[in-house]
Design a protein around this motif. Structure first.
Motif, PDB file in Angstrom:
ATOM      1  N   MET A   1      32.902   9.919  19.574  1.00  0.00           N
ATOM      2  CA  MET A   1      31.772  10.613  19.677  1.00  0.00           C
ATOM      3  C   MET A   1      30.672   9.904  19.365  1.00  0.00           C
ATOM      4  O   MET A   1      30.636   9.007  18.508  1.00  0.00           O
ATOM      5  N   ALA A   2      29.515  10.179  19.832  1.00  0.00           N
ATOM      6  CA  ALA A   2      28.404   9.590  19.406  1.00  0.00           C
ATOM      7  C   ALA A   2      27.116  10.574  19.405  1.00  0.00           C
ATOM      8  O   ALA A   2      27.205  11.733  19.961  1.00  0.00           O
ATOM      9  N   ILE A   3      26.196  10.364  18.847  1.00  0.00           N
ATOM     10  CA  ILE A   3      24.827  10.992  18.749  1.00  0.00           C
ATOM     11  C   ILE A   3      23.750  10.169  19.304  1.00  0.00           C
ATOM     12  O   ILE A   3      23.680   9.227  19.153  1.00  0.00           O
ATOM     13  N   ASP A   4      23.329  10.564  20.503  1.00  0.00           N
ATOM     14  CA  ASP A   4      22.217  10.389  21.220  1.00  0.00           C
ATOM     15  C   ASP A   4      20.828  11.110  21.032  1.00  0.00           C
ATOM     16  O   ASP A   4      20.779  12.048  20.563  1.00  0.00           O
ATOM     17  N   VAL A   5      19.771  10.508  21.675  1.00  0.00           N
ATOM     18  CA  VAL A   5      18.566  11.361  21.507  1.00  0.00           C
ATOM     19  C   VAL A   5      18.252  11.789  22.949  1.00  0.00           C
ATOM     20  O   VAL A   5      18.401  10.873  23.932  1.00  0.00           O
ATOM     21  N   TYR A   6      17.690  12.888  23.181  1.00  0.00           N
ATOM     22  CA  TYR A   6      17.284  13.439  24.329  1.00  0.00           C
ATOM     23  C   TYR A   6      15.776  13.984  24.260  1.00  0.00           C
ATOM     24  O   TYR A   6      15.284  14.427  23.422  1.00  0.00           O
ATOM     25  N   ILE A   7      15.007  13.120  25.130  1.00  0.00           N
ATOM     26  CA  ILE A   7      13.306  13.442  25.130  1.00  0.00           C
ATOM     27  C   ILE A   7      13.094  14.261  26.352  1.00  0.00           C
ATOM     28  O   ILE A   7      13.312  13.863  27.324  1.00  0.00           O
ATOM     29  N   ASN A   8      12.284  15.290  26.195  1.00  0.00           N
ATOM     30  CA  ASN A   8      11.640  16.174  27.162  1.00  0.00           C
ATOM     31  C   ASN A   8      10.312  15.922  27.451  1.00  0.00           C
ATOM     32  O   ASN A   8       9.559  15.527  26.454  1.00  0.00           O
ATOM     33  N   PHE A   9       9.727  15.897  28.680  1.00  0.00           N
ATOM     34  CA  PHE A   9       8.415  15.436  29.004  1.00  0.00           C
ATOM     35  C   PHE A   9       7.846  16.852  29.866  1.00  0.00           C
ATOM     36  O   PHE A   9       8.603  17.670  30.492  1.00  0.00           O
ATOM     37  N   ASN A  10       6.521  16.831  30.010  1.00  0.00           N
ATOM     38  CA  ASN A  10       5.929  17.848  30.629  1.00  0.00           C
ATOM     39  C   ASN A  10       5.483  17.444  32.029  1.00  0.00           C
ATOM     40  O   ASN A  10       3.997  17.575  32.345  1.00  0.00           O
ATOM     41  N   GLU A  57      18.575   8.330  32.127  1.00  0.00           N
ATOM     42  CA  GLU A  57      18.978   7.829  30.623  1.00  0.00           C
ATOM     43  C   GLU A  57      18.653   6.329  30.664  1.00  0.00           C
ATOM     44  O   GLU A  57      18.886   5.568  31.728  1.00  0.00           O
ATOM     45  N   LEU A  58      18.312   5.574  29.589  1.00  0.00           N
ATOM     46  CA  LEU A  58      18.344   4.229  29.432  1.00  0.00           C
ATOM     47  C   LEU A  58      19.073   3.727  28.141  1.00  0.00           C
ATOM     48  O   LEU A  58      19.483   4.469  27.268  1.00  0.00           O
ATOM     49  N   HIS A  59      19.859   2.580  28.355  1.00  0.00           N
ATOM     50  CA  HIS A  59      20.151   2.009  27.037  1.00  0.00           C
ATOM     51  C   HIS A  59      19.144   1.000  26.465  1.00  0.00           C
ATOM     52  O   HIS A  59      19.013   0.115  26.810  1.00  0.00           O
ATOM     53  N   ILE A  60      18.945   1.675  25.420  1.00  0.00           N
ATOM     54  CA  ILE A  60      17.826   0.748  24.631  1.00  0.00           C
ATOM     55  C   ILE A  60      18.404   0.128  23.168  1.00  0.00           C
ATOM     56  O   ILE A  60      18.848   1.132  22.468  1.00  0.00           O
ATOM     57  N   CYS A  61      18.453  -0.911  23.091  1.00  0.00           N
ATOM     58  CA  CYS A  61      18.915  -1.452  21.566  1.00  0.00           C
ATOM     59  C   CYS A  61      20.134  -0.988  21.105  1.00  0.00           C
ATOM     60  O   CYS A  61      20.428  -0.764  20.095  1.00  0.00           O
ATOM     61  N   GLY A  62      21.072  -0.908  22.259  1.00  0.00           N
ATOM     62  CA  GLY A  62      22.607  -0.442  21.732  1.00  0.00           C
ATOM     63  C   GLY A  62      22.748   1.120  21.646  1.00  0.00           C
ATOM     64  O   GLY A  62      24.004   1.661  21.714  1.00  0.00           O
ATOM     65  N   GLY A  63      21.881   1.831  22.147  1.00  0.00           N
ATOM     66  CA  GLY A  63      22.094   3.450  22.009  1.00  0.00           C
ATOM     67  C   GLY A  63      21.356   3.851  23.285  1.00  0.00           C
ATOM     68  O   GLY A  63      20.743   3.323  24.106  1.00  0.00           O
ATOM     69  N   ARG A  64      22.010   5.024  23.351  1.00  0.00           N
ATOM     70  CA  ARG A  64      21.491   5.591  24.883  1.00  0.00           C
ATOM     71  C   ARG A  64      20.448   6.718  24.615  1.00  0.00           C
ATOM     72  O   ARG A  64      20.450   7.578  23.627  1.00  0.00           O
ATOM     73  N   VAL A  65      19.423   6.801  25.300  1.00  0.00           N
ATOM     74  CA  VAL A  65      17.979   7.559  25.109  1.00  0.00           C
ATOM     75  C   VAL A  65      18.105   8.189  26.433  1.00  0.00           C
ATOM     76  O   VAL A  65      18.203   7.753  27.652  1.00  0.00           O
ATOM     77  N   MET A  66      18.082   9.794  26.510  1.00  0.00           N
ATOM     78  CA  MET A  66      18.148  10.523  27.654  1.00  0.00           C
ATOM     79  C   MET A  66      16.790  11.124  27.756  1.00  0.00           C
ATOM     80  O   MET A  66      16.161  11.522  26.927  1.00  0.00           O
ATOM     81  N   PHE A  67      16.300  11.463  29.394  1.00  0.00           N
ATOM     82  CA  PHE A  67      15.076  12.013  29.375  1.00  0.00           C
ATOM     83  C   PHE A  67      15.130  13.046  30.407  1.00  0.00           C
ATOM     84  O   PHE A  67      15.947  12.971  31.244  1.00  0.00           O
ATOM     85  N   SER A  68      14.291  14.054  30.395  1.00  0.00           N
ATOM     86  CA  SER A  68      14.178  14.984  31.451  1.00  0.00           C
ATOM     87  C   SER A  68      12.637  15.453  31.506  1.00  0.00           C
ATOM     88  O   SER A  68      11.998  15.491  30.418  1.00  0.00           O
ATOM     89  N   LEU A  84      18.848  16.101  19.570  1.00  0.00           N
ATOM     90  CA  LEU A  84      19.796  15.278  19.346  1.00  0.00           C
ATOM     91  C   LEU A  84      21.160  15.621  20.268  1.00  0.00           C
ATOM     92  O   LEU A  84      21.334  16.835  20.432  1.00  0.00           O
ATOM     93  N   VAL A  85      21.953  14.734  20.901  1.00  0.00           N
ATOM     94  CA  VAL A  85      23.218  14.914  21.797  1.00  0.00           C
ATOM     95  C   VAL A  85      24.411  14.566  21.074  1.00  0.00           C
ATOM     96  O   VAL A  85      24.568  13.346  20.683  1.00  0.00           O
ATOM     97  N   VAL A  86      25.355  15.331  20.991  1.00  0.00           N
ATOM     98  CA  VAL A  86      26.536  15.195  20.466  1.00  0.00           C
ATOM     99  C   VAL A  86      27.546  15.209  21.539  1.00  0.00           C
ATOM    100  O   VAL A  86      27.805  16.053  22.490  1.00  0.00           O
ATOM    101  N   ILE A  87      28.138  13.783  22.031  1.00  0.00           N
ATOM    102  CA  ILE A  87      28.995  13.921  23.284  1.00  0.00           C
ATOM    103  C   ILE A  87      30.610  13.472  22.690  1.00  0.00           C
ATOM    104  O   ILE A  87      30.598  12.431  21.912  1.00  0.00           O
TER     105      ILE A  87
END
Length: 137
Positions: A1-10, A57-68, A84-87
């Motif tokens: 299990m991991a916790i990732d970040v999800y960022i939304n844009f307009n 998504e991008l892999h940044i500094c060992g973590g996954r950052v997702m975008f939409s 925050l995203v739990v997978i």
């Protein structure tokens, strides 16, 4: 299990993710637009949404950052546009975490099967933190 970040844009997600890919020297992002999703006759796709970013998504500094981008008509508040995203590969774990987070919070999307996950849901917890939970695989 991991916790990732999800960022939304307009509407400027594509520009932002290409910028971050350059800043962090990552691979070029694979971008899925809303227009590439399987059509749903119950929810016809607006013309202005077709080229907006549904997911990348991008892999940044060992973590996954997702975008939409947010879907046209959905609320967008700059500063509150990160969840925050739990997978997990464990459906019971996803269900348990979701059920605990929704206590005193607000379910945005109940756990359900989507075309990208057999079990996916969104909830804002009682502290105002947005969570997405997704079964991997």
């Amino acid at each position: 299990m991991a916790i990732d970040v999800y960022i939304n844009f307009n509407g400027n997600c594509r520009e932002a993710v290409e910028f971050y890919a350059q800043v962090f020297s990552t691979e070029a992002p694979r971008i899925m637009a809303f227009g590439e999703a399987p059509p749903n006759p119950e929810f016809p796709l607006l013309e202005e949404a077709k080229n907006l970013v549904m997911h990348t998504e991008l892999h940044i500094c060992g973590g996954r950052v997702m975008f939409s981008d947010v879907f046209p008509g959905m609320e967008f508040n700059q500063g509150n546009n990160i969840t925050l995203v739990v997978i997990s590969k464990d459906r019971d774990e996803i269900t348990s975490i979701f059920n605990q987070l929704k206590e005193g919070g607000e379910v945005k999307m109940d756990l359900q099967e989507t075309f990208w996950s057999k079990c996916y849901g969104m909830v804002t917890d009682k502290f105002g933190i947005g969570w997405q939970l997704s079964l991997e695989g």
